[in-house]
Scaffold this active site. Structure first.
Site, PDB file in Angstrom:
ATOM      1  N   TRP A 102       0.834  -1.205   0.000  1.00  0.00           N
ATOM      2  CA  TRP A 102       0.000   0.000   0.000  1.00  0.00           C
ATOM      3  C   TRP A 102       0.867   1.253   0.000  1.00  0.00           C
ATOM      4  CZ3 TRP A 102      -4.356  -1.264  -1.805  1.00  0.00           C
ATOM      5  CH2 TRP A 102      -4.994  -2.456  -1.425  1.00  0.00           C
ATOM      6  N   ASP A 169      -1.416   7.135   6.011  1.00  0.00           N
ATOM      7  CA  ASP A 169      -2.471   6.196   5.650  1.00  0.00           C
ATOM      8  C   ASP A 169      -2.649   5.290   6.870  1.00  0.00           C
ATOM      9  OD1 ASP A 169      -4.041   4.106   4.758  1.00  0.00           O
ATOM     10  OD2 ASP A 169      -2.714   3.508   3.117  1.00  0.00           O
ATOM     11  N   LYS A 193     -11.635  -1.470   7.165  1.00  0.00           N
ATOM     12  CA  LYS A 193     -10.741  -2.293   7.973  1.00  0.00           C
ATOM     13  C   LYS A 193     -11.077  -2.197   9.469  1.00  0.00           C
ATOM     14  CE  LYS A 193      -8.159  -3.287   4.279  1.00  0.00           C
ATOM     15  NZ  LYS A 193      -7.388  -2.210   3.682  1.00  0.00           N
TER      16      LYS A 193
HETATM   17  C1  LIG Z   1      -6.830  -1.827   2.281  1.00  0.00           C
HETATM   18  C2  LIG Z   1      -5.811  -0.747   2.334  1.00  0.00           C
HETATM   19  C3  LIG Z   1      -5.761   0.266   1.367  1.00  0.00           C
HETATM   20  C4  LIG Z   1      -6.674   0.310   0.176  1.00  0.00           C
HETATM   21  O1  LIG Z   1      -7.905   0.745   0.544  1.00  0.00           O
HETATM   22  P1  LIG Z   1      -9.101   0.926  -0.506  1.00  0.00           P
HETATM   23  O2  LIG Z   1     -10.121   1.604   0.341  1.00  0.00           O
HETATM   24  O3  LIG Z   1      -9.476  -0.429  -0.970  1.00  0.00           O
HETATM   25  O4  LIG Z   1      -8.616   1.791  -1.613  1.00  0.00           O
HETATM   26  C5  LIG Z   1      -4.825   1.254   1.526  1.00  0.00           C
HETATM   27  N1  LIG Z   1      -3.960   1.263   2.559  1.00  0.00           N
HETATM   28  C6  LIG Z   1      -3.976   0.299   3.502  1.00  0.00           C
HETATM   29  C7  LIG Z   1      -3.006   0.365   4.630  1.00  0.00           C
HETATM   30  C8  LIG Z   1      -4.909  -0.735   3.415  1.00  0.00           C
HETATM   31  O5  LIG Z   1      -4.925  -1.688   4.348  1.00  0.00           O
END
Ligand SMILES: *Cc1c(COP(=O)(O)O)cnc(C)c1O
Length: 357
Positions: A102, A169, A193
């Site tokens: 990511w 993020d 998540k």
């Molecule tokens: C799942 C995830 C993403 C991607 O998220 P989307 O909402 O599917 O675009 C980005 N960063 C991390 C750390 C993730 O676990």
């Protein structure tokens, strides 16, 4: 229905009572005899939902004055592009810490708009650790980090001390533990998540950090568009915002982030202790960098795979197959996963150890 222990990495487990409330609101919301998903997002009833969701974020994380809270669409993956658009100056540069898939994707989007400086990478060891003691270039517009690496099972235990703004993020560990929001110019996280269903992405952004890039920003990518319209520039993802609001309310009612941090630590200790003490298992992440959200592990004897798979499946355990980039197993222990589910997994691992060890 027998209980399933849901270790899914995302979309992930949500509290049962939240699912129940959400399903009722889909039929009859606030006794309006209308569904939550068939009323105007500009109605008083929905505006209350949005306001409450934003207020809960601020309360649970102690968001200071001067920050805006937004619920937008596009996933964290669109966030990867919004970051450089809103924070990288025309002709400027940005620093990225490469700790996994990511982080890498975030970095790639920034290269579209300017120079990217990779401050450190753990790619050399398939991202099984968090690089430390790296230099942060003072001239870069921001440092981007990924606080929890969902796929590789690593987590930043400390936010780097940085003279330049930090953007994070936090998709897979937001609301799992206390954070100090003032350390960041922006935090963003896909809901699915730890906060709600897929479909909305949370942004917590320092207002004074925006509007300084000197670049043209497409309307929907410009965070100021959404701040001015309080997340209602266009139709917000009403269902995802509502369920996120319910989940945050559930967290608050149970004792908030401080409470869940303790529970999450207990769950992680329970599982990692078994991984470390059972000779049939081995953790894949560097011990000090282990994630409290996603535990990755492999069998020491691959020949026993079918036996182990049969055993956990029989125990109603779901979602522990590892990501293809790591193999083995990944147990995701997000906020709504109860301790008893981790205990169920540990019991199976112990039984497996007794049988085949
Ligand atoms: C799942 C995830 C993403 C991607 O998220 P989307 O909402 O599917 O675009 C980005 N960063 C991390 C750390 C993730 O676990």
């Amino acid at each position: 229905m027998s209980k399933v222990h849901n270790f899914s990495a995302g979309p992930c487990i949500l509290p049962q009572e939240v699912l129940k409330q959400a399903s009722e609101a889909v039929i009859n919301f606030n006794n309006l005899n209308l569904s939550l998903i068939e009323i105007s997002h500009r109605s008083k009833d929905f505006i209350e939902v949005m306001d409450k969701a934003q207020a809960l974020v601020k309360e649970l994380l102690g968001v200071p004055e001067g920050y805006s809270v937004l619920f937008l669409q596009g996933g964290a993956s669109l966030g990867f592009l919004k970051v450089p658009y809103n924070f990288m100056k025309q002709g400027g540069s940005a620093a990225y810490l490469n700790t996994g898939t990511w982080a890498n994707k975030a970095q790639k989007e920034a290269t579209r708009l300017g120079e990217v400086i990779e401050v450190a990478s753990s790619k050399d060891k398939n991202y099984n650790y968090i690089p430390k003691n790296f230099q942060i270039p003072g001239g870069a517009d921001y440092l981007h980090i990924t606080t929890n690496n969902t796929i590789f099972g690593t987590q930043l235990k400390n936010i780097p001390i940085s003279r330049i703004p930090v953007i994070a993020d936090m998709s897979s560990d937001i609301f799992s533990k206390k954070i100090n929001v003032s350390q960041f110019d922006m935090i963003y996280a896909g809901a699915q998540k730890n906060m709600g269903p897929a479909g909305t992405t949370l942004y917590i952004v320092k207002d004074s950090a925006l509007g300084k890039t000197g670049r043209e920003i497409p309307t929907m990518l410009d965070l100021q568009t959404h701040i001015k319209k309080e997340s209602m520039f266009n139709t917000p993802p009403v269902f995802a915002v509502y369920v996120s609001m319910l989940t945050l309310q559930w967290l608050k009612d149970n004792g908030g982030v401080e409470w869940i941090e303790g529970v999450n630590q207990q769950k992680a200790d329970l599982l990692y202790n078994e991984i470390d003490n059972n000779p049939l298992f081995e953790g894949t992440a560097n011990t000090v960098d282990r994630s409290n959200m996603n535990a990755t592990f492999v069998l020491t004897n691959e020949g026993l795979k079918d036996e182990f798979d049969k055993m956990w499946q029989a125990a109603n355990i779901s979602g522990i197959k590892g990501h293809r980039d790591v193999g083995g197993y990944r147990a995701s222990m997000y906020n709504a996963l109860p301790l008893e589910s981790v205990q169920a997994l540990v019991d199976v691992m112990k039984e497996f150890g007794q049988k085949f060890g």
